[in-house]
Design an enzyme around this catalytic site. Structure first.
Site, PDB file in Angstrom:
ATOM      1  N   HIS A 145       3.114   7.073   8.928  1.00 18.77           N
ATOM      2  CA  HIS A 145       3.680   8.272   9.560  1.00 18.77           C
ATOM      3  C   HIS A 145       3.415   9.538   8.748  1.00 18.77           C
ATOM      4  O   HIS A 145       3.634  10.648   9.248  1.00 18.77           O
ATOM      5  CB  HIS A 145       5.174   8.089   9.849  1.00 18.77           C
ATOM      6  CG  HIS A 145       6.066   8.050   8.641  1.00 18.77           C
ATOM      7  ND1 HIS A 145       7.396   7.764   8.727  1.00 18.77           N
ATOM      8  CD2 HIS A 145       5.833   8.241   7.313  1.00 18.77           C
ATOM      9  CE1 HIS A 145       7.945   7.799   7.535  1.00 18.77           C
ATOM     10  NE2 HIS A 145       7.018   8.088   6.668  1.00 18.77           N
ATOM     11  N   VAL A 176       0.848  -1.191   0.000  1.00 19.23           N
ATOM     12  CA  VAL A 176       0.000   0.000   0.000  1.00 19.23           C
ATOM     13  C   VAL A 176       0.888   1.248   0.000  1.00 19.23           C
ATOM     14  O   VAL A 176       1.672   1.459   0.916  1.00 19.23           O
ATOM     15  CB  VAL A 176      -0.914   0.007   1.238  1.00 19.23           C
ATOM     16  CG1 VAL A 176      -1.822   1.239   1.223  1.00 19.23           C
ATOM     17  CG2 VAL A 176      -1.744  -1.270   1.299  1.00 19.23           C
TER      18      VAL A 176
END
Length: 337
Positions: free
Chosen positions: A247, A178
């Site tokens: 993140h 992904v």
């Protein structure tokens, strides 16, 4: 006890921490490609890079004072070991990353709006440029291509092979990478497990670059790169790879990505999150946190934060391996009681 006015060592230290001249001098040197032209005199360099000789000399003197260059004779400069990081062919690829006219320059500028992010908790990049970093990449193909190249070039050598070797529970079925960039991680995983098949989901231009890399690696029959949005439905898989993805997003968006993985893979699917763990006393991690905050609104996370995200998609987070650079955190389906 507060320092007395004569305590010049603390004063000097504070000035070095607050000063902006050195960071921007380094970036100007990177943009002009100065290191690759040394040793040379100021006059020679000024002609080669089309700069004002007097102004360039001030820059070179400052870089020499800071230890990146050395003045071997009056007006003549050479590079030091520290300055070699700005070379075109240095393996860390920092010159391109610091180039003020390159693909990451706009991200660098977002740090000037840190006050906005601290007050709001949101990314400053859209405030500065009118759209998100990712929308900006899509709207600027040259910038997007530079970003993809820099992302690949600045990865530590051997990173993806180390991740692939460090994970012991690759499925024999299908893995979806992904936001997998130009395919380096998927290539390493497929090479580590000959029975594995893979898909990569990325923005259109990046997916096209990944498709070429997969074919060049001889893996075109086992993997495909799909142009898509990681917030939209994903292909079904046994394992979802998220390498340096979460993140880049705040908790709400990170959870939306994880929910897409859970929806596509069903209750038995696992997620493998690969990122640096946040540590309170790590300078590099804290710097990355601030840069991700102003650019994306994201941050590095602790294991407690990963546990909270995992629980929201009915998974349990566990640290399964630690490489030299990254933690491998597996989100495993919770076992019914």
């Amino acid at each position: 006890m507060s320092p007395q006015p004569q305590d010049t060592s603390l004063q000097s230290r504070f000035f070095e921490l607050a000063d902006l001249a050195t960071p921007y001098s380094i970036r100007v040197a990177a943009t002009l490609g100065l290191v690759d032209l040394l040793p040379a005199s100021t006059e020679q360099l000024a002609k080669q890079v089309d700069a004002n000789p007097a102004a360039l000399h001030l820059l070179l003197q400052h870089l020499a004072i800071r230890g990146l260059l050395t003045e071997t004779a009056p007006g003549t400069f050479a590079v030091t070991g520290l300055g070699e990081f700005l070379g075109r062919d240095h393996p860390f690829g920092l010159r391109a990353a610091l180039d003020l006219e390159g693909g990451l320059a706009r991200s660098d500028q977002a740090i000037t709006r840190l006050l906005h992010s601290v007050r709001t908790g949101r990314a400053a990049y859209p405030e500065l440029f009118g759209r998100s970093f990712w929308a900006d990449l899509t709207a600027n193909p040259d910038m997007e291509a530079q970003f993809d190249q820099l992302t690949a070039a600045t990865k530590p050598p051997g990173l993806f092979d180390e991740i692939a070797a460090g994970y012991d529970d690759w499925p024999s079925g299908h893995v979806v990478d992904v936001g997998g960039g130009t395919g380096e991680m998927l290539i390493a995983a497929l090479r580590a497990r000959p029975d594995l098949r893979g898909s990569l989901v990325e923005r259109a231009a990046t997916a096209e670059a990944a498709r070429h890399k997969l074919a060049a690696a001889g893996l075109g029959s086992r993997a495909t790169a799909i142009a898509g949005d990681i917030f939209q439905p994903l292909p079904a898989a046994d394992l979802y790879l998220l390498v340096n993805v979460l993140h880049d997003w705040n908790d709400e968006d990170a959870l939306a990505i994880l929910r897409r993985c859970a929806e596509a893979g069903g209750p038995t699917a696992r997620m493998l999150v690969v990122e640096r763990l946040d540590t309170s006393n790590d300078y590099i991690a804290s710097t990355l946190n601030l840069r991700m905050l102003v650019t994306f609104g994201g941050r590095q996370r602790t294991m407690d934060a990963f546990n909270s995200l995992a629980a929201s998609v009915d998974r349990t987070a566990r640290l399964v391996h630690q490489t030299r650079w990254h933690a491998l955190v597996e989100f495993t389906p919770e076992t019914p009681s």
